[in-house]
Design a protein around this motif. Structure first.
Motif, PDB file in Angstrom:
ATOM      1  N   MET A 133      10.759   8.542   1.619  1.00  0.00           N
ATOM      2  CA  MET A 133      10.608   8.549   0.164  1.00  0.00           C
ATOM      3  C   MET A 133       9.703   7.426  -0.331  1.00  0.00           C
ATOM      4  N   LEU A 134       8.709   7.792  -1.130  1.00  0.00           N
ATOM      5  CA  LEU A 134       7.876   6.800  -1.829  1.00  0.00           C
ATOM      6  C   LEU A 134       8.163   7.010  -3.313  1.00  0.00           C
ATOM      7  N   ALA A 135       9.022   6.160  -3.893  1.00  0.00           N
ATOM      8  CA  ALA A 135       9.466   6.374  -5.281  1.00  0.00           C
ATOM      9  C   ALA A 135       8.692   5.469  -6.231  1.00  0.00           C
ATOM     10  N   THR A 136       9.199   4.242  -6.486  1.00  0.00           N
ATOM     11  CA  THR A 136       8.389   3.310  -7.295  1.00  0.00           C
ATOM     12  C   THR A 136       7.257   2.722  -6.460  1.00  0.00           C
ATOM     13  N   GLY A 137       7.437   2.767  -5.139  1.00  0.00           N
ATOM     14  CA  GLY A 137       6.441   2.181  -4.227  1.00  0.00           C
ATOM     15  C   GLY A 137       6.788   0.763  -3.812  1.00  0.00           C
ATOM     16  N   GLY A 138       7.859   0.189  -4.429  1.00  0.00           N
ATOM     17  CA  GLY A 138       8.204  -1.212  -4.160  1.00  0.00           C
ATOM     18  C   GLY A 138       8.524  -1.472  -2.691  1.00  0.00           C
ATOM     19  N   SER A 139       9.278  -0.569  -2.060  1.00  0.00           N
ATOM     20  CA  SER A 139       9.678  -0.802  -0.658  1.00  0.00           C
ATOM     21  C   SER A 139       8.467  -0.718   0.267  1.00  0.00           C
ATOM     22  N   ALA A 140       7.624   0.289   0.070  1.00  0.00           N
ATOM     23  CA  ALA A 140       6.429   0.438   0.919  1.00  0.00           C
ATOM     24  C   ALA A 140       5.485  -0.743   0.727  1.00  0.00           C
ATOM     25  N   GLU A 141       5.311  -1.146  -0.515  1.00  0.00           N
ATOM     26  CA  GLU A 141       4.444  -2.308  -0.806  1.00  0.00           C
ATOM     27  C   GLU A 141       4.934  -3.542  -0.073  1.00  0.00           C
ATOM     28  N   ALA A 142       6.262  -3.790  -0.148  1.00  0.00           N
ATOM     29  CA  ALA A 142       6.834  -4.996   0.479  1.00  0.00           C
ATOM     30  C   ALA A 142       6.719  -4.916   2.000  1.00  0.00           C
ATOM     31  N   ALA A 143       7.002  -3.749   2.569  1.00  0.00           N
ATOM     32  CA  ALA A 143       6.942  -3.603   4.038  1.00  0.00           C
ATOM     33  C   ALA A 143       5.515  -3.837   4.534  1.00  0.00           C
ATOM     34  N   ILE A 144       4.559  -3.304   3.812  1.00  0.00           N
ATOM     35  CA  ILE A 144       3.153  -3.452   4.237  1.00  0.00           C
ATOM     36  C   ILE A 144       2.699  -4.898   4.059  1.00  0.00           C
ATOM     37  N   ALA A 145       3.179  -5.552   3.004  1.00  0.00           N
ATOM     38  CA  ALA A 145       2.848  -6.981   2.830  1.00  0.00           C
ATOM     39  C   ALA A 145       3.415  -7.794   3.988  1.00  0.00           C
ATOM     40  N   MET A 146       4.612  -7.438   4.466  1.00  0.00           N
ATOM     41  CA  MET A 146       5.209  -8.150   5.607  1.00  0.00           C
ATOM     42  C   MET A 146       4.349  -7.961   6.849  1.00  0.00           C
ATOM     43  N   LEU A 147       3.839  -6.760   7.054  1.00  0.00           N
ATOM     44  CA  LEU A 147       2.968  -6.502   8.224  1.00  0.00           C
ATOM     45  C   LEU A 147       1.673  -7.290   8.107  1.00  0.00           C
ATOM     46  N   LYS A 148       1.111  -7.307   6.916  1.00  0.00           N
ATOM     47  CA  LYS A 148      -0.160  -8.038   6.722  1.00  0.00           C
ATOM     48  C   LYS A 148       0.040  -9.537   6.961  1.00  0.00           C
ATOM     49  N   GLU A 149       1.199 -10.046   6.539  1.00  0.00           N
ATOM     50  CA  GLU A 149       1.498 -11.472   6.796  1.00  0.00           C
ATOM     51  C   GLU A 149       1.504 -11.784   8.277  1.00  0.00           C
ATOM     52  N   LYS A 150       1.889 -10.789   9.092  1.00  0.00           N
ATOM     53  CA  LYS A 150       1.899 -10.986  10.555  1.00  0.00           C
ATOM     54  C   LYS A 150       0.523 -10.728  11.154  1.00  0.00           C
ATOM     55  N   GLY A 151      -0.449 -10.383  10.318  1.00  0.00           N
ATOM     56  CA  GLY A 151      -1.816 -10.206  10.817  1.00  0.00           C
ATOM     57  C   GLY A 151      -2.214  -8.779  11.136  1.00  0.00           C
ATOM     58  N   VAL A 152      -1.346  -7.791  10.801  1.00  0.00           N
ATOM     59  CA  VAL A 152      -1.697  -6.391  11.087  1.00  0.00           C
ATOM     60  C   VAL A 152      -2.799  -5.939  10.127  1.00  0.00           C
ATOM     61  N   LYS A 153      -3.802  -5.272  10.683  1.00  0.00           N
ATOM     62  CA  LYS A 153      -4.956  -4.898   9.843  1.00  0.00           C
ATOM     63  C   LYS A 153      -5.074  -3.400   9.594  1.00  0.00           C
ATOM     64  N   ASN A 154      -4.745  -2.592  10.605  1.00  0.00           N
ATOM     65  CA  ASN A 154      -4.888  -1.141  10.434  1.00  0.00           C
ATOM     66  C   ASN A 154      -3.518  -0.542  10.162  1.00  0.00           C
ATOM     67  N   ILE A 155      -3.320  -0.138   8.911  1.00  0.00           N
ATOM     68  CA  ILE A 155      -1.986   0.347   8.525  1.00  0.00           C
ATOM     69  C   ILE A 155      -2.081   1.717   7.858  1.00  0.00           C
TER      70      ILE A 155
END
Ligand SMILES: O=P(O)(O)OC[C@H]1O[C@H](OP(=O)(O)OP(=O)(O)O)[C@H](O)[C@@H]1O
Ligand SMILES: O=c1cc[nH]c(=O)[nH]1
Ligand SMILES: [Mg+2]
Length: 209
Positions: A133-155
């Motif tokens: 489920m992608l509802a407000t988008g808040g959870s997906a946004e936060a999860a992807i920000a966590m990945l980017k913080e770890k240096g992940v580039k292709n998401i």
């Protein structure tokens, strides 16, 4: 710029039609989410890079293709994203699996983080984040920000049902991320649930309500 792709495959649409129904059991719901994820993985991996290599068949030498891009990882957003992992791994069995635990606060609708365990080499991998489920988008946004913080580039982000509000918010927050959607619904209701949607995906997968 990331792609936004709504799945058109008839088998995906048919299966989504079944999981939306109130009378669909947890067992059936879980199986179908897995099957939908498998078909979506097929579509979402179309862009993977290939290279030519020379091999010996029992008859002769020939040139074949092999995957040449980054190694892959699947990262479900707990809990409901777990329902998509097995289907993804059926198509990409060598992928590693990370987990991000988030729940949406029912009052504020903001995501609350409670777990994160990613493959040690995740920054070198192409990552497919899953959540039905992608509802407000808040959870997906936060999860992807966590990945980017770890240096992940292709998401890439994969969901079964999306609300237009969530697609807009996610593509604004992370314009580089590809978004794959099983079905794009009408809107969110006052409680942040997707309409027509399918209810609470986590509860339906795990039978918790
Ligand atoms: O786009 P958003 O507004 O953030 O909403 C979507 C999130 O809400 C649901 O999770 P929930 O909080 O119900 O947790 P669960 O998977 O443990 O049930 C869903 O699985 C997403 O993670
Ligand atoms: O409709 C919705 C919205 C958020 N999370 C769900 O599981 N369903
Ligand atoms: Mg839930």
């Amino acid at each position: 710029m990331g792609k936004i792709m709504v799945m058109e495959h008839p088998l995906i649409q048919h299966k989504i039609g079944i999981i939306r129904r109130t009378e669909t059991s947890s067992k059936e719901f879980r199986e179908l989410v897995g099957e939908i994820a498998m078909f979506m993985a097929y579509e979402a991996t179309r862009g993977l890079k290939l290279r030519d290599i020379e091999i010996d068949t029992p008859i002769t030498k020939t040139t074949v293709k092999e995957l040449a891009g980054k190694k892959l990882a699947v990262v479900p957003i707990l809990r409901a994203g777990l329902g998509m992992v097995e289907g993804m791994l059926t198509m990409i069995p060598a992928a590693k699996v990370g987990h991000i635990g988030l729940y949406r606060d029912p009052e504020t609708l903001k995501p609350v983080e409670y777990y994160c365990k990613l493959p040690a080499d995740c920054e070198e991998r192409e990552v497919f984040v899953t959540d039905p489920m992608l509802a407000t988008g808040g959870s997906a946004e936060a999860a992807i920000a966590m990945l980017k913080e770890k240096g992940v580039k292709n998401i890439h982000f994969m969901c079964v049902i999306a609300a237009p509000e969530g697609v807009k918010a996610l593509s604004k927050a992370h314009p580089d991320v590809d978004i794959y959607i099983g079905a794009l619904d009408e809107h969110l209701n006052d409680h942040g649930y997707i309409v027509p949607g399918l209810g609470d995906a986590g509860d339906r997968i795990f039978g918790t309500k």
